[in-house]
Design a protein around this motif. Sequence first.
Motif, PDB file in Angstrom:
ATOM      1  N   ASP A  73       0.917  -1.197  -0.153  1.00 32.64           N
ATOM      2  CA  ASP A  73      -0.068   0.024  -0.108  1.00 32.64           C
ATOM      3  C   ASP A  73       0.655   1.171   0.007  1.00 32.64           C
ATOM      4  O   ASP A  73       0.871   2.042  -0.893  1.00 32.64           O
ATOM      5  N   ASP A  74       1.442   1.682   1.057  1.00 33.52           N
ATOM      6  CA  ASP A  74       2.257   2.915   1.020  1.00 33.52           C
ATOM      7  C   ASP A  74       3.717   2.290   1.034  1.00 33.52           C
ATOM      8  O   ASP A  74       4.254   1.446   1.975  1.00 33.52           O
ATOM      9  N   PHE A  75       4.402   2.796   0.283  1.00 31.44           N
ATOM     10  CA  PHE A  75       5.948   2.425  -0.168  1.00 31.44           C
ATOM     11  C   PHE A  75       6.587   3.356  -0.900  1.00 31.44           C
ATOM     12  O   PHE A  75       5.964   4.484  -1.534  1.00 31.44           O
ATOM     13  N   ILE A  76       7.997   3.244  -0.986  1.00 34.24           N
ATOM     14  CA  ILE A  76       8.846   3.927  -1.821  1.00 34.24           C
ATOM     15  C   ILE A  76       9.528   2.839  -2.831  1.00 34.24           C
ATOM     16  O   ILE A  76      10.282   1.971  -2.008  1.00 34.24           O
ATOM     17  N   LEU A  77       9.188   2.737  -3.885  1.00 36.70           N
ATOM     18  CA  LEU A  77       9.649   1.535  -4.843  1.00 36.70           C
ATOM     19  C   LEU A  77      10.836   2.301  -5.754  1.00 36.70           C
ATOM     20  O   LEU A  77      10.417   3.468  -6.488  1.00 36.70           O
ATOM     21  N   LYS A  78      11.956   1.587  -5.931  1.00 35.56           N
ATOM     22  CA  LYS A  78      13.101   2.111  -6.845  1.00 35.56           C
ATOM     23  C   LYS A  78      13.485   1.071  -7.583  1.00 35.56           C
ATOM     24  O   LYS A  78      13.418  -0.015  -7.293  1.00 35.56           O
ATOM     25  N   LEU A  79      13.752   1.339  -8.940  1.00 32.46           N
ATOM     26  CA  LEU A  79      14.094   0.318  -9.794  1.00 32.46           C
ATOM     27  C   LEU A  79      14.947   0.955 -11.135  1.00 32.46           C
ATOM     28  O   LEU A  79      15.038   2.226 -11.304  1.00 32.46           O
ATOM     29  N   LYS A  80      15.748   0.345 -11.747  1.00 31.99           N
ATOM     30  CA  LYS A  80      16.264   0.955 -13.124  1.00 31.99           C
ATOM     31  C   LYS A  80      15.652   0.159 -14.117  1.00 31.99           C
ATOM     32  O   LYS A  80      15.475  -0.943 -14.346  1.00 31.99           O
ATOM     33  N   ILE A  81      15.395   1.042 -15.107  1.00 34.46           N
ATOM     34  CA  ILE A  81      14.515   0.801 -16.416  1.00 34.46           C
ATOM     35  C   ILE A  81      15.019   1.340 -17.895  1.00 34.46           C
ATOM     36  O   ILE A  81      15.512   2.144 -17.672  1.00 34.46           O
ATOM     37  N   LYS A  82      14.999   0.241 -18.716  1.00 36.55           N
ATOM     38  CA  LYS A  82      15.651   0.540 -20.024  1.00 36.55           C
ATOM     39  C   LYS A  82      14.602   0.149 -21.001  1.00 36.55           C
ATOM     40  O   LYS A  82      14.143  -1.057 -20.986  1.00 36.55           O
ATOM     41  N   LEU A  83      14.041   0.916 -22.044  1.00 37.31           N
ATOM     42  CA  LEU A  83      13.196   0.489 -22.854  1.00 37.31           C
ATOM     43  C   LEU A  83      13.819   0.613 -24.254  1.00 37.31           C
ATOM     44  O   LEU A  83      14.298   1.630 -24.732  1.00 37.31           O
ATOM     45  N   LEU A  84      13.707  -0.550 -25.074  1.00 33.11           N
ATOM     46  CA  LEU A  84      14.271  -0.663 -26.433  1.00 33.11           C
ATOM     47  C   LEU A  84      12.867  -0.835 -27.452  1.00 33.11           C
ATOM     48  O   LEU A  84      12.029  -1.619 -27.332  1.00 33.11           O
ATOM     49  N   GLY A  85      13.149  -0.487 -28.568  1.00 32.35           N
ATOM     50  CA  GLY A  85      12.264  -1.111 -29.885  1.00 32.35           C
ATOM     51  C   GLY A  85      12.275   0.371 -30.633  1.00 32.35           C
ATOM     52  O   GLY A  85      12.057   1.445 -30.154  1.00 32.35           O
ATOM     53  N   GLU A  86      11.674   0.116 -31.919  1.00 29.35           N
ATOM     54  CA  GLU A  86      11.622   1.278 -32.856  1.00 29.35           C
ATOM     55  C   GLU A  86      10.343   0.797 -33.728  1.00 29.35           C
ATOM     56  O   GLU A  86       9.960   1.767 -34.803  1.00 29.35           O
ATOM     57  N   ARG A 156       6.630   6.971  -5.240  1.00 24.37           N
ATOM     58  CA  ARG A 156       6.197   7.032  -3.948  1.00 24.37           C
ATOM     59  C   ARG A 156       4.848   7.284  -3.558  1.00 24.37           C
ATOM     60  O   ARG A 156       4.224   8.183  -4.304  1.00 24.37           O
ATOM     61  N   ALA A 157       4.299   6.234  -3.020  1.00 27.96           N
ATOM     62  CA  ALA A 157       2.882   6.147  -2.681  1.00 27.96           C
ATOM     63  C   ALA A 157       2.579   6.255  -1.202  1.00 27.96           C
ATOM     64  O   ALA A 157       3.155   5.321  -0.700  1.00 27.96           O
ATOM     65  N   GLU A 158       2.017   7.382  -0.771  1.00 33.74           N
ATOM     66  CA  GLU A 158       1.647   7.616   0.733  1.00 33.74           C
ATOM     67  C   GLU A 158       0.354   8.049   0.846  1.00 33.74           C
ATOM     68  O   GLU A 158      -0.098   8.984   0.416  1.00 33.74           O
ATOM     69  N   ASP A 159      -0.421   7.262   1.293  1.00 34.21           N
ATOM     70  CA  ASP A 159      -1.875   7.634   1.622  1.00 34.21           C
ATOM     71  C   ASP A 159      -2.431   7.731   0.090  1.00 34.21           C
ATOM     72  O   ASP A 159      -2.345   6.789  -0.449  1.00 34.21           O
ATOM     73  N   ARG A 160      -3.093   8.736  -0.048  1.00 26.74           N
ATOM     74  CA  ARG A 160      -3.568   8.968  -1.364  1.00 26.74           C
ATOM     75  C   ARG A 160      -2.739   9.885  -2.369  1.00 26.74           C
ATOM     76  O   ARG A 160      -3.201  10.196  -3.483  1.00 26.74           O
TER      77      ARG A 160
END
Length: 210
Positions: A73-86, A156-160
């Motif tokens: 529900d309430d959290f701080i989510l961190k990640l690394k992301i890469k998007l490929l495609g044309e 970051r999702a905290e309450d609403r």
Amino acid sequence: MKKYIAIFIFFLLASCQDSPANYTKTLFNGKDFNGWEGDTLNIWRIENETIIGGSLNQTVAHNYFLVTKDAYDDFILKLKIKLLGEEGFVNSGIQFRSKRMSDPDYEMIGYQADFGEGYWISLYDESRRNRTLVAPDSAQVLQWIKINDWNDYEIRAEDRRIRLYINGHQSIDYTEADETIPQTGLIGIQVHGGGKAQVHVKEITIQELK
């Protein structure tokens, strides 16, 4: 005296320990799909401690999601992301406070931290209101994004209240006014259908705030 000193040191050390609300844990161990579910035979795979979804050779038939087994529900989510495609619609995103749908069973319903041209670091409501809830300035966000390269994405999702960050820059700040919208649910990685697209995600951590 030594007894009192020992008691003091015990409580001092205890106070320095991370409380459950401050504990950050890894959601992906870099080796297998433990804690996740999805089509790991055809769509999702792991290479070099990285989750890879989709294809650059074949058009992705429809949306696919790799989803956590646990809800948050309430959290701080961190990640690394890469998007490929044309070719075609090249898009991805991170679902949160979401759930699996039954019809069609490959879809999800809930918030999505979007990632892709025209939707960079915006907040989309997947399969529910089916629209972008809030988006950053399109010119500004392009100065922050690393196209075809790794980006640090933070949710970051905290309450609403929901805030999104890319490479240290805040893109949106949204507060949900509709009190019927659930504020808990699963986290999922999306590869969008309709394009020859491939998403790479790694170093996924979450800090629960409650």
